[in-house]
Scaffold this motif. Structure first.
Motif, PDB file in Angstrom:
ATOM      1  N   ILE A 210       0.832  -1.198   0.000  1.00  0.00           N
ATOM      2  CA  ILE A 210       0.000   0.000   0.000  1.00  0.00           C
ATOM      3  C   ILE A 210       0.873   1.257   0.000  1.00  0.00           C
ATOM      4  N   ILE A 229      -4.552  -1.493  -6.632  1.00  0.00           N
ATOM      5  CA  ILE A 229      -5.331  -0.992  -5.491  1.00  0.00           C
ATOM      6  C   ILE A 229      -6.502  -1.915  -5.202  1.00  0.00           C
ATOM      7  N   SER A 232      -5.311  -5.213  -3.634  1.00  0.00           N
ATOM      8  CA  SER A 232      -4.985  -5.072  -2.215  1.00  0.00           C
ATOM      9  C   SER A 232      -6.244  -4.937  -1.379  1.00  0.00           C
ATOM     10  N   ASP A 289      -6.167   0.314   6.997  1.00  0.00           N
ATOM     11  CA  ASP A 289      -5.567   0.079   5.682  1.00  0.00           C
ATOM     12  C   ASP A 289      -6.598   0.233   4.564  1.00  0.00           C
ATOM     13  N   LEU A 293      -6.386   2.734   1.414  1.00  0.00           N
ATOM     14  CA  LEU A 293      -6.601   2.368   0.020  1.00  0.00           C
ATOM     15  C   LEU A 293      -7.672   3.245  -0.620  1.00  0.00           C
ATOM     16  N   THR A 296      -5.998   6.338  -1.411  1.00  0.00           N
ATOM     17  CA  THR A 296      -5.131   6.128  -2.559  1.00  0.00           C
ATOM     18  C   THR A 296      -5.942   6.138  -3.859  1.00  0.00           C
TER      19      THR A 296
END
Length: 372
Positions: A210, A229, A232, A289, A293, A296
């Protein structure tokens, strides 16, 4: 059959690649192994120990277990570790020796079921999914591990050989720590703790990817970044789906009266409460997390939009510059007789000069406005 003592470490073999499966329907009281590890021979390992001494045996058979259980001293802990579940007849015989209900044996063999704990009359049954993401692979692997806790006896079932508990075996051999001073419930706690460490390792590996994705998303708008992405995010949801039933099972286990009356007393409740807290920490970390993401993804789309805006601005500037030039060319292309300078010898140069001045003037204006 003669039982031989073994002093070497267990063979370390990595888990095969498998995916977390949907629950497979198995008929009640039917002994069917639903996993994929069926190539290796089923092996059983025995540790018999107390604070003063220990013995280790291999190549144990169900008949050996029956005689060992009938004759082992009450001041010693017995740990049977079974590698391989595809020999269903052997697992069934072991269940009969331990006087375990048939449906519990079926739960051990059905590896597609979720993590759970069940407290019977004199046995605590616990099944958990063990996760490991190896450093050379991005695929999450899963293996079911089951436990039967009965007094000073602990039986653990693994689908195949692995290195999850190598350090526990070594601590028993060398009498390191307090494992040989405590009961079978403490041994199960150590094994569950080692199993949960694999979740932390897997999450750390995902977090490392990440961090790289966050950097890449700020400078790269290639579709591959979005695919990474999403991959993950899918992996984190997969881990969360494994941890939530584990959290529930650990909560039930720490409240188990069977655990509280084990030889270690109420102290074990504190240890299993700690495992439950670890499961909550894992879920909190996964949620963090997932939020990272999401951020992101937003950064990735923002970069794409910014680049698109830059492209559109550049195209718009070129269009605006050429619009008056196109207008001039269009006017002088109508071929009317009375157009000024139409028959002038220098008319061509006058028009080119006017077009150049117009274009340069617009460029200077846009530059002063800092539009490019």
């Amino acid at each position: 059959m003669e039982i031989q003592k073994v002093l070497s470490l267990s063979e370390i073999i990595p888990l095969r690649r498998i995916r977390y499966k949907k629950v497979r329907k198995v008929q009640p009281n039917t002994f069917e192994y639903t996993g994929v590890h069926s190539a290796d021979k089923v092996e059983m390992q025995l540790f018999e120990y107390n604070e003063a001494a220990y013995r280790e045996f291999t190549d144990i058979r169900p008949g050996d277990i029956e005689s060992i259980i009938d004759n082992y001293p009450s001041d010693k802990i017995l740990w049977f570790n079974i590698h391989g579940l595809h020999d269903t007849e052997m697992i069934r015989q072991l269940g009969e020796i331990l006087n375990v209900e048939n449906y519990i044996i079926g739960e051990i063999l059905n590896t597609s079921r979720r993590s759970r704990v069940e407290e019977l009359e004199d046995v605590v049954f616990f099944s958990v999914k063990s996760i490991l993401n190896e450093s050379d692979s991005e695929i999450v692997r899963v293996e079911q591990i089951s436990f039967l806790l009965k007094g000073n006896l602990l039986v653990s079932f693994q689908e195949k050989k692995s290195d999850f508990y190598a350090h526990i075996r070594e601590r028993i051999r060398t009498n390191s720590g307090t494992v040989r001073k405590r009961g079978s419930d403490y041994l199960m706690y150590l094994m569950l703790e080692a199993t949960m460490e694999n979740f932390f390792i897997s999450i750390e590996n995902v977090e490392a990817r990440i961090e790289k994705l966050i950097i890449k998303a700020k400078s790269n708008d290639a579709p591959e970044v979005l695919e990474e992405i999403e991959k993950s995010r899918e992996e984190l949801h997969f881990l969360k789906r494994c941890i939530i039933p584990l959290r529930d099972a650990l909560y039930a286990l720490k409240s188990s009266q069977m655990i509280s009356i084990q030889s270690s007393g109420a102290v074990m409740i504190v240890y299993f409460t700690r495992l439950h807290q670890k499961s909550l920490e894992l879920l909190d970390q996964i949620d963090y997390d997932l939020n990272s993401l999401e951020s992101t993804s937003n950064v990735f789309f923002s970069v794409q939009n910014q680049r698109m805006n830059q492209i559109m601005k550049t195209l718009t500037i070129f269009s605006v510059i050429f619009m008056p030039l196109t207008f001039i060319v269009g006017v002088y292309g109508m071929n009317f007789e009375n157009i000024p300078e139409f028959r002038s010898a220098n008319g061509y140069y006058y028009v080119l000069t006017a077009m150049s001045i117009t274009a340069i003037g617009m460029i200077i204006y846009f530059k002063n406005k800092k539009w490019f």
